[in-house]
Every structure is written in structure tokens, then in C-alpha cells.
Design a protein around this motif. Structure first.
Motif, mmCIF file in Angstrom:
data_model
loop_
_atom_site.group_PDB
_atom_site.id
_atom_site.type_symbol
_atom_site.label_atom_id
_atom_site.label_comp_id
_atom_site.label_asym_id
_atom_site.label_seq_id
_atom_site.Cartn_x
_atom_site.Cartn_y
_atom_site.Cartn_z
ATOM 1 N N ALA A 485 3.424 -92.279 65.906
ATOM 2 C CA ALA A 485 1.991 -92.609 65.972
ATOM 3 C C ALA A 485 1.519 -93.251 64.671
ATOM 4 C CB ALA A 485 1.177 -91.356 66.284
ATOM 5 N N PHE A 486 2.068 -92.818 63.557
ATOM 6 C CA PHE A 486 1.704 -93.423 62.262
ATOM 7 C C PHE A 486 2.129 -94.892 62.223
ATOM 8 C CE2 PHE A 486 0.736 -89.293 60.483
ATOM 9 C CZ PHE A 486 -0.172 -89.593 59.466
ATOM 10 N N GLN A 487 3.272 -95.201 62.817
ATOM 11 C CA GLN A 487 3.779 -96.569 62.789
ATOM 12 C C GLN A 487 2.928 -97.517 63.626
ATOM 13 O OE1 GLN A 487 7.777 -95.849 64.119
ATOM 14 N NE2 GLN A 487 8.487 -95.153 62.103
ATOM 15 N N GLU A 488 2.079 -96.937 64.483
ATOM 16 C CA GLU A 488 1.228 -97.763 65.358
ATOM 17 C C GLU A 488 -0.166 -97.995 64.784
ATOM 18 O OE1 GLU A 488 1.215 -95.486 68.902
ATOM 19 O OE2 GLU A 488 3.290 -95.966 69.472
ATOM 20 N N GLN A 489 -0.455 -97.407 63.623
ATOM 21 C CA GLN A 489 -1.809 -97.494 63.071
ATOM 22 C C GLN A 489 -2.052 -98.817 62.354
ATOM 23 O OE1 GLN A 489 -3.996 -95.120 64.061
ATOM 24 N NE2 GLN A 489 -2.145 -94.407 65.141
ATOM 25 N N LEU A 490 -3.296 -99.245 62.341
ATOM 26 C CA LEU A 490 -3.689 -100.515 61.739
ATOM 27 C C LEU A 490 -3.379 -100.550 60.245
ATOM 28 C CD1 LEU A 490 -5.190 -103.250 62.120
ATOM 29 C CD2 LEU A 490 -7.307 -102.033 61.547
ATOM 30 N N ASN A 491 -3.636 -99.431 59.566
ATOM 31 C CA ASN A 491 -3.463 -99.383 58.112
ATOM 32 C C ASN A 491 -2.174 -98.665 57.711
ATOM 33 O OD1 ASN A 491 -6.180 -100.483 57.190
ATOM 34 N ND2 ASN A 491 -6.815 -98.823 58.548
ATOM 35 N N LYS A 492 -1.102 -98.861 58.491
ATOM 36 C CA LYS A 492 0.116 -98.078 58.275
ATOM 37 C C LYS A 492 0.716 -98.262 56.878
ATOM 38 C CE LYS A 492 3.071 -101.503 60.620
ATOM 39 N NZ LYS A 492 3.960 -101.718 61.788
ATOM 40 N N LYS A 493 0.456 -99.382 56.231
ATOM 41 C CA LYS A 493 0.990 -99.594 54.879
ATOM 42 C C LYS A 493 0.341 -98.671 53.856
ATOM 43 C CE LYS A 493 2.518 -104.378 55.432
ATOM 44 N NZ LYS A 493 2.391 -105.778 54.927
ATOM 45 N N SER A 494 -0.836 -98.163 54.188
ATOM 46 C CA SER A 494 -1.537 -97.239 53.282
ATOM 47 C C SER A 494 -1.242 -95.779 53.634
ATOM 48 C CB SER A 494 -3.052 -97.467 53.350
ATOM 49 O OG SER A 494 -3.378 -98.767 52.923
ATOM 50 N N LEU A 495 -0.470 -95.576 54.702
ATOM 51 C CA LEU A 495 -0.243 -94.218 55.212
ATOM 52 C C LEU A 495 1.198 -93.776 54.990
ATOM 53 C CD1 LEU A 495 -2.031 -94.591 58.683
ATOM 54 C CD2 LEU A 495 -3.053 -93.907 56.508
ATOM 55 N N LYS A 496 1.347 -92.507 54.675
ATOM 56 C CA LYS A 496 2.679 -91.908 54.534
ATOM 57 C C LYS A 496 2.671 -90.554 55.231
ATOM 58 C CE LYS A 496 6.073 -90.389 51.092
ATOM 59 N NZ LYS A 496 6.336 -90.182 49.638
ATOM 60 N N TYR A 497 3.769 -90.235 55.908
ATOM 61 C CA TYR A 497 3.838 -88.962 56.631
ATOM 62 C C TYR A 497 5.148 -88.242 56.338
ATOM 63 C CZ TYR A 497 4.297 -85.647 60.502
ATOM 64 O OH TYR A 497 4.478 -84.502 61.231
ATOM 65 N N ASN A 498 5.062 -86.930 56.078
ATOM 66 C CA ASN A 498 6.268 -86.107 55.938
ATOM 67 C C ASN A 498 6.019 -84.735 56.546
ATOM 68 O OD1 ASN A 498 4.956 -84.552 53.721
ATOM 69 N ND2 ASN A 498 5.267 -86.453 52.571
ATOM 70 N N TRP A 499 7.106 -83.997 56.777
ATOM 71 C CA TRP A 499 6.959 -82.698 57.439
ATOM 72 C C TRP A 499 7.900 -81.670 56.846
ATOM 73 C CZ3 TRP A 499 8.923 -87.061 59.851
ATOM 74 C CH2 TRP A 499 10.270 -87.015 60.232
ATOM 75 N N HIS A 500 7.592 -80.418 57.139
ATOM 76 C CA HIS A 500 8.296 -79.261 56.585
ATOM 77 C C HIS A 500 9.644 -79.086 57.289
ATOM 78 C CE1 HIS A 500 8.492 -75.580 54.307
ATOM 79 N NE2 HIS A 500 8.538 -74.810 55.379
ATOM 80 N N ASP A 501 10.464 -78.197 56.764
ATOM 81 C CA ASP A 501 11.772 -77.881 57.329
ATOM 82 C C ASP A 501 11.611 -76.931 58.523
ATOM 83 O OD1 ASP A 501 14.340 -76.836 57.868
ATOM 84 O OD2 ASP A 501 14.984 -77.269 55.818
#
Length: 621
Positions: A485-501
Motif C-alpha cells: 500500500a505504501f508503494q501505491e501512494q502519491l508521495n511514496k518517495k517521502s514515505l518509509k515503512y518498517n515492521w517488528h520481528d
């Protein structure tokens, strides 16, 4: 002159030898021959983390105020020293005296998080204290546990003699006085434990027995002998302003995780988030007097030389005198190079104004914790935060000069659907858009929105204690839904996503809601070499899976299994003041997405008003 437990040759072989030498500024040294009780206070993780824990400092100060007690500290040795202690047969030692822990009267272990459980066994093993309580005689210390994980102590039951349920300021004196009496009278260790179990808030697990239904659920949990309480009542210290507080906290030789003066401004939280265990455990909310806090700040900075002061609270913005306190700190220490740290703030105009005065806006980032990606799911968890307020706060922050924002979410919350997961990316993008609404010439660098998601763990004494967890695979699937879903956002270059183990989360879920049978898994995992399980570089999920297999323990029974409303839980023998009926009602309200107002807006009848004070009591009237 003190003789170190480790010689120079050993100290030169280990990373950060300053972890083990003691004698820091403000540490307490006494003559061991002139005290009646020696108490080793343990944090089962490395020195830098343990030294950052306020609770240890409070208890250390409180116990050492007694002339007949000498409280010292012990932390988990890192794996390099662990290996040497075993090879050289050197018993684990306390920092102040360097004496072996096994020679002490008490070993108090604070249990702050579930992933330190194998470290607890390490402490006992290296101290050459029998791991099982039933194998100990008066030759060994009384092993007592405290902290938030003791609100379900059952996975650790066979390793501890006692657990202290609640805040340490209330009955420690009574327990220590009883110990002195029993030793003077020559009573047996078993009799001491029985008499200790009759002190309110003290739980002696060896005096209780559990039985189980054929399906594995708990059938009964009762004392083994007459006269032992069937319920253990949480201890609450209401007058927090006059509670013992470390005016001269120990200053570590090496940089601690939180290397600063800590001001505890209040205990408890008015918010009632349904996933939050601390919010339920530490009710009612109790504030410290602002004038007292001002004096604490002056004294503690003078006694430590620290260059930062942090306000400690579950929700700092809800402290009624926050504005006065913060303005005092800014004015009092202006020009002295003192940084002010303000965690747990809700982002509003006042908070942003304060942070602009105490932070380097160019270097710092703001933190929001929406927890869920959709308003529907935020209502389910009773977050009390609307999308409008989130975007308004972000807009004000960007206008104030910030360009970096950190967002915290949870995946796997009850009733969560794919749309809620995708909403994490959508909300992050909306926040980025607020930045780009600002005229280009007024922006401050590149916009950076970093979203992180942990995985939901249902905790005891929360409305979500009945909820099922996801499997490891399902947690990962949900993380990938968000990632795409993050890769589909308009401002994806300003967005970063990570998750826990996810592996660690599943284990945490087993320990959080486990029963006594989980103890054999922990012991087997320790035997297989598991240690420092909260550290990425030392965690081994393969060994843990092997431990579950070797002990024929079903992970899913403790994590993904559905629980009935009337199921007896391993922690139900503890009375935290918040009633089970209230938690049930909140669980039902959650499933219908109905919010419950915070304590200042009106009493929700949780039961904590029985303690007779705090914000809760005011609301009840």
C-alpha cells in the motif's frame, strides 16, 4: 579498599569492563557487618539498559534509607563475561561490594518485559543459586520478582520464591521486618514463605497449585494449605508526592540508554486504550505536586551533572501542571546547556511551542502514535485520537519548522481488516500532503515520514485479554499488505515503512498469557542456549521452536486459540482494582467500535476508585 571480583586480565577480555566494576558516583557503600539484610537488586539485561530504569533507582534509594539494609545492584553479564564466569567458576557478584549474589539475603529481580525470561535463569545459574525454588534452603537468597510482568507471574512460578504485586513503596518494609523476625526465631524457610504470603501484595507461587481441564484450559487455582489468601491485591501508593525518590541517582561510568535525570511527574493514565496494559495496571492516575518537582529538578541536576532532564509519564500531556513545569524548566536552566526531553506528548499547539524551544528542529523528528490506520479501528482500541487531530497536529508541526515525522502503528488488532492495514499507508501519505501544502519557500528540507508497525500482543488485565493473536505467517502477510500500500501512494518517495520481528512477537504472546506449564519451555530454551532474546544479534527462533517441540508444548494454545468470556485465566487470582466485569464491557464495546471517555470526562466505573484518590476518584464523585 574494595577488591574487584574480576582481575585485570579478565576485564581486558570483555567488552565495556565498566559494566562490572561499580563504585560510580552516588552509589551506596555500607559496612556489611553492620547491616541485618543484604539485598541484591537485579535488572536482567545489560548494565546500560538496567541503569536507565527509574524503578530500580527508586527501590535502591528507598531500601538504602534503612540503616539495617544494604541494597546493591546486579545486571546480566554480556555473553563474553558469561562465558568467562562459567569457565572460571566465578559466581555472579553485586557491583557495590563485589560479593557473590548467593551470599545475600534477597535477590530482587525486576521483570519489565517478557523477552528477558531466559536472562533471569542466567542470573540464577551464574549466581550458583538453584533455578527451582523448591531446591533452595536458607543457604540461598529469597528470590523475589517485581515489575509489570508479575501481573502474570505463572510462566516463571517455579523459579521464584515470592512475587511482589504492585508498587514497591507499600509493603517492602513489612516483608523485610518479617524476614528479620523469622531469622531471629530460627523458623524454616517454608514457614517464612507462608507468613510472607499473608502480607497483602505478596504472592508465594509454591503455596498454590493449578489443575487443568482435558482441553488444557485452567480448571482451578487454589492455595495448597489453609490460611493462604486466594486473591493477591495489587499494592498502590497514593501519595506519590511524598514517595521515596532518588535525589542523587547513580551516575554510570559509561553512557546508559537513557543518560539523563528522570522526573516522574505522575503515575497512571486517564486514557483507557484497550490494548494498553500499563494504562489498566497503574490506575488510578496520581500526580506529583509541581513545586516538589521543581525542587527535584534542581537537586537532581546538581547531584548528577547530567545535561538532560526527562519528564516521565504514560501520557505527559495529561499532567495538569505541565505548562507551569515546562516553562519553569526552560526559564530556570536557560543558558546552562540543559536539554529537556518530553516523551509521551500529544501533538498540540502547546506541545509544539514547547518543543520548538527545547529541540533543534532541524535535527529532531516528531512522534505520533495513531496505532491504527483507520478511524474505525482507532475507535475499536479506544485511542481517543481522530484523523482530523492527527492531520491538524502534523500541519502545525510542519508550519513550525519540522519536516521529519515518526508514526507508530500496530498490526493484528482485534477486528482488523485489509482496509485498516492499507489505511496506515493512506494516513502516512495524507500527513506528507500536509507538508506539501506549505508554500515551497517556507518548507524546511525534504519531508520524511517513517511509519513503523509492531505486532499486537493481547496482555492480561486489558479488555483485549480475550483476543486471539495472529500466527507468525499472518503477521508477515499483514506487514506486506501495508508495504504494498505504501508503494501505491502519491508521495511514496517521502514515505518509509518498517515492521517488528514477528517471531519475537509470537513468543511474547506465549509468555504474556502463559500458565505454569510454560516454565518448562523457558528452562529448555535456556538449556539450548537462548539468552538476550530481545537482542536481534543473539535471538534464535530455531532454538525456541526446538524447546517447544522438546517439551511438547503447543504455541497456538497460548496465541491463536479463541478464549471464552468465562475462561479462568492464570492471572485471575490477582486483584488489580480494575474489575473483570469492566474489562468484559470494554471488550464488548470494542467489538462494536464504541469509545469510552477518558477518566477526566467522567468515571467509567472500572473499579480503581476503591483506592480513594487520584483523577479516578475525582471523576467518581
Amino acid at each position: 579498599m574494595r577488591k574487584l571480583a574480576l582481575n585485570d586480565d579478565i576485564l581486558l577480555k570483555v567488552e565495556k569492563p565498566a559494566r562490572y566494576i561499580g563504585n560510580e558516583v552516588n552509589s551506596v557503600n555500607k559496612d556489611s557487618s553492620k547491616v541485618d539484610i543484604r539485598f541484591a537488586m537485579c535488572f536482567p539485561d545489560v548494565y546500560e539498559i538496567g541503569m536507565s530504569h527509574l524503578g530500580i533507582q527508586i527501590l535502591y534509594n528507598m531500601l538504602n534509607q534503612r540503616e539495617d539494609v544494604w541494597c546493591e545492584r546486579v545486571y546480566s553479564p554480556w555473553i563474553d563475561l558469561d562465558k568467562i564466569l562459567r569457565e572460571e567458576n566465578i559466581p555472579l557478584f553485586a557491583l557495590e561490594s563485589q560479593d557473590p549474589v548467593k551470599q545475600f539475603d534477597f535477590l530482587g529481580i525486576t521483570i519489565q518485559y517478557e523477552m528477558c525470561y531466559t536472562n533471569i535463569l542466567q542470573i540464577l545459574d551464574l549466581s550458583q543459586i538453584p533455578i527451582h525454588s523448591e531446591d533452595r534452603t536458607w543457604e540461598y537468597p529469597i528470590v523475589i520478582g517485581g515489575g509489570p510482568c508479575t501481573y502474570n507471574p505463572e510462566p516463571l512460578a517455579e523459579f521464584f520464591d515470592l512475587f511482589y504485586i504492585g508498587e514497591g513503596e507499600t509493603v517492602y518494609d513489612e516483608l523485610l521486618d518479617l524476614y528479620k523476625t523469622c531469622r531471629a526465631e530460627g523458623t524454616s524457610r517454608e514457614e517464612f514463605l507462608q507468613r510472607a504470603a499473608c502480607i497483602e501484595g505478596i504472592y508465594a507461587p509454591g503455596l498454590y497449585e493449578a489443575s487443568y481441564h482435558k482441553d488444557g484450559t485452567l480448571k482451578s487455582f487454589v492455595p495448597r494449605i489453609p490460611g493462604i489468601p486466594t486473591k493477591i491485591k495489587k499494592q498502590v501508593f497514593m501519595d506519590v508526592t511524598n514517595a521515596s525518590y532518588p535525589m542523587a541517582p547513580i551516575v554510570p561510568f559509561i553512557k546508559a540508554t537513557q543518560d539523563r535525570v528522570v522526573l516522574e511527574i505522575q503515575r497512571g493514565c486517564i486514557r483507557g486504550c484497550r490494548f494498553c496494559q500499563a494504562g489498566m495496571l497503574y490506575r488510578p492516575t496520581r500526580e506529583r505536586d509541581v513545586e516538589t518537582l521543581k525542587e527535584y529538578a534542581r537537586t537532581m541536576l546538581k547531584n548528577t551533572g547530567h545535561e538532560e532532564i526527562s519528564l516521565s509519564s504514560l501520557s505527559s500531556s495529561d499532567y495538569s501542571e505541565l505548562k507551569e513545569l515546562v516553562n519553569f524548566l526552560i526559564e530556570e536552566f536557560q543558558g546552562e546547556g540543559i536539554n529537556i526531553s518530553l516523551p509521551s506528548l500529544r501533538i498540540d499547539a502547546f506541545s509544539l511551542d514547547v518543543m520548538s524551544k527545547v529541540q533543534d528542529i532541524k535535527k529532531s523528528s516528531l512522534t505520533f502514535a495513531p496505532e491504527a490506520g483507520s478511524q474505525r479501528l482507532r475507535d475499536v482500541i479506544n485511542k481517543g485520537l481522530t484523523e482530523e487531530s492527527i492531520l491538524e497536529g502534523a500541519g502545525q508541526a510542519f508550519e513550525g519548522g519540522w519536516s521529519k515525522v515518526k508514526l507508530y502503528f500496530m498490526l493484528g488488532l482485534p477486528t482488523e481488516a485489509d482496509e485498516d492495514m492499507k489505511g496506515i499507508a493512506v494516513l502516512s501519505d495524507k500527513i506528507a500532503r500536509k507538508y506539501y501544502e506549505i508554500p515551497k519557500e517556507e518548507r524546511h528540507g525534504k519531508c520524511q515520514i517513517t511509519a513503523s508497525s509492531s505486532f499486537f500482543v493481547p496482555k492480561p488485565f486489558t479488555p483485549f485479554q480475550w483476543a486471539s493473536m495472529c500466527s507468525n505467517e499472518e503477521y508477515i502477510r499483514r506487514a506486506y499488505v501495508v508495504k504494498h500500500a505504501f508503494q501505491e501512494q502519491l508521495n511514496k518517495k517521502s514515505l518509509k515503512y518498517n515492521w517488528h520481528d514477528a517471531d519475537v512477537t509470537v513468543l511474547e504472546g506465549v509468555f504474556a498469557r502463559g500458565d505454569r506449564r510454560v516454565g518448562k519451555v523457558i528452562e529448555e530454551a535456556y538449556r539450548l542456549g537462548c539468552l538476550y532474546d530481545s537482542w536481534t544479534e543473539t535471538f534464535s527462533n530455531e532454538k525456541w521452536i526446538e524447546a517447544f517441540c522438546n517439551t511438547k508444548t503447543d504455541i497456538g494454545f497460548y496465541t491463536t486459540r479463541k478464549r471464552d468470556l468465562d475462561e479462568l485465566f492464570p492471572w485471575d487470582f490477582i486483584d488489580i482494582g480494575v474489575s473483570r466485569n469492566f474489562l468484559k464491557k470494554e471488550w464488548e464495546r470494542a467489538k462494536h467500535g464504541r469509545i469510552t471517555p477518558n477518566c477526566r470526562r467522567g468515571c467509567s466505573g472500572c473499579g480503581a476508585a476503591q483506592f480513594g484518590g487520584g483523577v479516578c476518584y475525582e471523576g467518581a464523585n
